[in-house]
Design an enzyme around this catalytic site. Structure first.
Site, mmCIF file in Angstrom:
data_model
loop_
_atom_site.group_PDB
_atom_site.id
_atom_site.type_symbol
_atom_site.label_atom_id
_atom_site.label_comp_id
_atom_site.label_asym_id
_atom_site.label_seq_id
_atom_site.Cartn_x
_atom_site.Cartn_y
_atom_site.Cartn_z
ATOM 1 N N GLU A 209 -5.614 -8.980 1.094
ATOM 2 C CA GLU A 209 -5.893 -7.785 0.537
ATOM 3 C C GLU A 209 -7.006 -6.760 0.537
ATOM 4 O O GLU A 209 -6.787 -5.503 0.604
ATOM 5 C CB GLU A 209 -6.124 -8.141 -1.199
ATOM 6 C CG GLU A 209 -5.082 -8.920 -1.970
ATOM 7 C CD GLU A 209 -3.774 -8.262 -1.795
ATOM 8 O OE1 GLU A 209 -3.665 -6.846 -1.885
ATOM 9 O OE2 GLU A 209 -2.722 -8.774 -2.175
ATOM 10 N N ASP B 264 -2.092 -0.337 -7.763
ATOM 11 C CA ASP B 264 -2.650 0.544 -6.655
ATOM 12 C C ASP B 264 -1.631 1.749 -6.582
ATOM 13 O O ASP B 264 -0.951 2.048 -7.537
ATOM 14 C CB ASP B 264 -2.381 -0.281 -5.522
ATOM 15 C CG ASP B 264 -1.179 -0.521 -4.994
ATOM 16 O OD1 ASP B 264 -0.280 -0.455 -6.167
ATOM 17 O OD2 ASP B 264 -0.796 -0.917 -4.196
ATOM 18 N N TYR C 219 -8.031 -3.460 -8.617
ATOM 19 C CA TYR C 219 -6.758 -3.905 -7.979
ATOM 20 C C TYR C 219 -6.833 -5.255 -7.395
ATOM 21 O O TYR C 219 -6.068 -6.064 -7.279
ATOM 22 C CB TYR C 219 -6.273 -2.673 -6.756
ATOM 23 C CG TYR C 219 -5.342 -3.393 -6.138
ATOM 24 C CD1 TYR C 219 -4.121 -3.416 -6.276
ATOM 25 C CD2 TYR C 219 -5.558 -4.036 -4.657
ATOM 26 C CE1 TYR C 219 -2.999 -4.171 -5.603
ATOM 27 C CE2 TYR C 219 -4.668 -4.761 -3.989
ATOM 28 C CZ TYR C 219 -3.263 -4.655 -4.478
ATOM 29 O OH TYR C 219 -2.357 -5.250 -3.861
#
Length: 404
Positions: A47, A148, A130
DNA sequence: AAGTCGGGGGA
DNA sequence: TCCCCAGACTT
C-alpha cells in the site's frame, strides 16, 4: 433497474450492489504478489509503494523489498542506505523513511505485530486514512473505508456526487458513502474490488461501462454523464514573471530600496529595485553567466543586458540601465536566483549586486531610499524581499552581527 | 487549506 | 504538455 436513480439505496439494493461487485472481483481480480496472502506486513508495504505509483511499476520493487526486508523486524533494523537503495527510482522517498519509523514503533509498542485497531494503525508514521482503511479491511476484516482517487471517481459516478475532490474535506463525504455501502462480511475484498475496478473499468477518461458490474447501479451512467465525474477544480498555473533585482550599496554600506506603487501585487511595500524582463532575456542572462563563468573575463549582468539585441528588452529599462551602468559598479558574478509563488504569479528574480561609483552620487527616484541593513527591521518586507535578503546573508554580501 | 515530495504512463 | 496514479506530511 430503478436503483440508479435513487440517492439512497435500500438494504436490499445495497446487498445486490455488493454482490455484483464481489462476484466481478472473484473472476476478474488481478493476480498480484501482495495478494498471495493477507499478511499485514506485505499489505502494508504494498500500500505504501502504491501511493501515487502504478501497479506495474511497483511489482519488481515489492518483490525485491520482501527479499531484502522479509519482516517488520528486518525493516526496523535495516541500514538507511540499504533502505533508500531498495526505494531508488520509486520517488517520494519520505515514504520509506516513515515506514521504518513505523516499523520501530511496531517493534517497541506492539511486540513486532501490526496493531489491529484502526486508530492504532493510522497513528503509525506514514499511514494516513487511506492506508489505514486498506490494512484494517484487508488484514483484519473490519468494514473501514479506504478512499483514494479511484474510489472517489467510482462513487462520484455511482451517486452523481458533485463535490470537488480537489478539496481535502471532500474525502469525508466519500468515506461516509463507503461506510453505508461496504460489504460487512468481505470488506477487504470489497475495497480491493473498487481498486481494481477503478484501475481497469471505471477509468478517468473512457470508462468501460459496457463491461462494468456496477453499471445498473450507476447514476452517472444512467444519465450518460460518466465523464462529468468526478468534479475536480484545477487551479490555474501561476503565470511566470521575470525580474532583475538591483542590489546596490553606497559607500556607507546602505542599500537602495524602492517602494512599489499603490497598484497591484505587494502595493506600497519596499523591495530592492525590481525590473521586469522578458523570459527570453532572463534565460539569456542565466545562460550567458553560466557560459562565461569559467573564463576570467566574466561579464556583469548589466554587460549582458547591454549586449541584448533590444527586441527582448524594454526600452525604458535600457535607458534606466544606461544611468545605472555609469553610476554603479556591478559585480561580475550573480548573487543568485530567488523564486516566489503567489496564488496567480510565479516570480523569478535574478539578483545583481553592485556599488555606487565613487564620486558620482546616484540620483534617487521619488520612491527610492538608502537604507542601512540595521534598519531593515523597521520595514515589513514581503516574502520575495525576505528571500533576497536571506540570499545576501548566505553569500556574505550582508554580514550578520554575530559574524562580525 | 495549500505546498511539497518523484517518477512513469497515457491522452 | 498536461493530467493522473492504491497519499501523507508539513506549514
Amino acid at each position: 433497474m430503478t436503483v440508479s436513480r435513487m440517492r439512497e439505496w435500500t438494504e436490499e439494493q445495497t446487498c445486490l450492489f455488493q454482490e455484483s461487485l464481489l462476484n466481478w472481483y472473484q473472476t476478474e481480480q488481478r493476480l498480484l504478489p501482495w495478494r498471495e496472502n493477507t499478511d499485514p506486513y506485505r499489505v502494508w508495504v504494498s500500500e505504501i509503494m502504491l501511493q501515487q505509483t502504478q501497479v506495474a511499476t511497483v511489482i519488481p520493487y515489492f518483490l525485491r523489498f520482501m527479499e531484502w526486508f522479509p519482516s517488520i523486524q528486518a525493516l526496523a533494523e535495516a541500514p538507511e542506505d540499504r533502505l533508500l537503495k531498495a526505494w531508488e527510482g520509486l520517488g517520494y522517498y519520505s515514504r520509506v523513511r516513515n515506514m521504518q519509523t513505523a516499523a520501530k514503533q511496531i517493534m517497541t509498542d506492539y511486540g513486532g505485530k501490526m496493531p489491529k485497531r484502526p486508530e492504532d494503525i493510522s497513528a503509525l508514521k506514514g499511514i494516513g486514512p487511506y492506508t489505514a482503511g486498506a490494512i484494517a479491511s484487508i488484514c483484519f476484516h473490519l468494514p473501514e473505508p479506504a478512499v483514494d482517487g479511484n474510489v472517489m471517481r467510482i462513487y462520484s459516478r455511482l451517486f452523481s456526487i458533485c463535490d470537488d475532490i480537489a478539496q481535502a474535506k471532500t474525502r469525508k463525504i466519500f468515506e461516509g458513502k463507503v461506510r453505508q455501502t461496504i460489504s460487512p462480511t468481505q470488506p477487504g475484498d470489497f475495497n480491493q474490488a473498487l481498486m481494481d475496478l477503478g484501475a481497469t473499468v471505471c477509468t478517468p477518461t473512457s470508462p468501460k461501462c459496457d463491461i462494468c458490474p456496477l453499471a445498473a447501479y450507476c447514476s452517472a451512467h444512467h444519465a450518460g454523464r460518466m465523464t462529468d465525474y468526478p468534479v475536480k477544480t484545477k487551479k490555474p498555473k501561476p503565470v511566470p514573471v521575470y525580474y532583475l533585482a538591483q542590489v546596490i550599496q553606497n559607500s556607507r554600506g546602505e542599500f537602495l530600496l524602492e517602494q512599489r506603487n499603490s497598484q497591484g501585487v505587494l502595493s506600497g511595500m519596499w523591495t530592492f529595485p525590481l525590473r521586469e524582463v522578458t523570459k527570453a532575456a532572463y534565460r539569456c542572462y542565466l545562460d550567458g553567466w553560466r557560459s562565461y563563468q569559467q573564463s576570467k573575463e566574466a561579464p556583469t549582468l548589466f554587460d549582458l543586458v547591454a549586449e541584448d539585441d533590444g527586441e527582448t528588452q524594454a526600452n525604458a529599462f535600457l535607458e534606466e540601465l544606461a544611468v545605472f551602468g555609469s553610476q554603479a559598479v556591478w559585480q561580475k558574478q550573480p548573487v543568485g536566483e530567488v523564486t516566489h509563488i503567489f496564488s496567480h504569479l510565479k516570480w523569478f528574480i535574478l539578483l545583481a549586486s553592485g556599488f555606487e561609483r565613487a564620486g558620482s552620487e546616484l540620483t534617487l527616484k521619488e520612491n527610492q531610499r538608502w537604507v542601512a541593513p540595521e534598519d531593515f527591521a523597521a520595514f515589513v518586507f514581503p516574502k520575495p524581499q525576505q528571500k533576497m535578503v536571506a540570499l545576501l546573508y548566505k553569500n556574505n554580501i550582508l554580514k550578520s552581527v554575530s559574524d562580525s
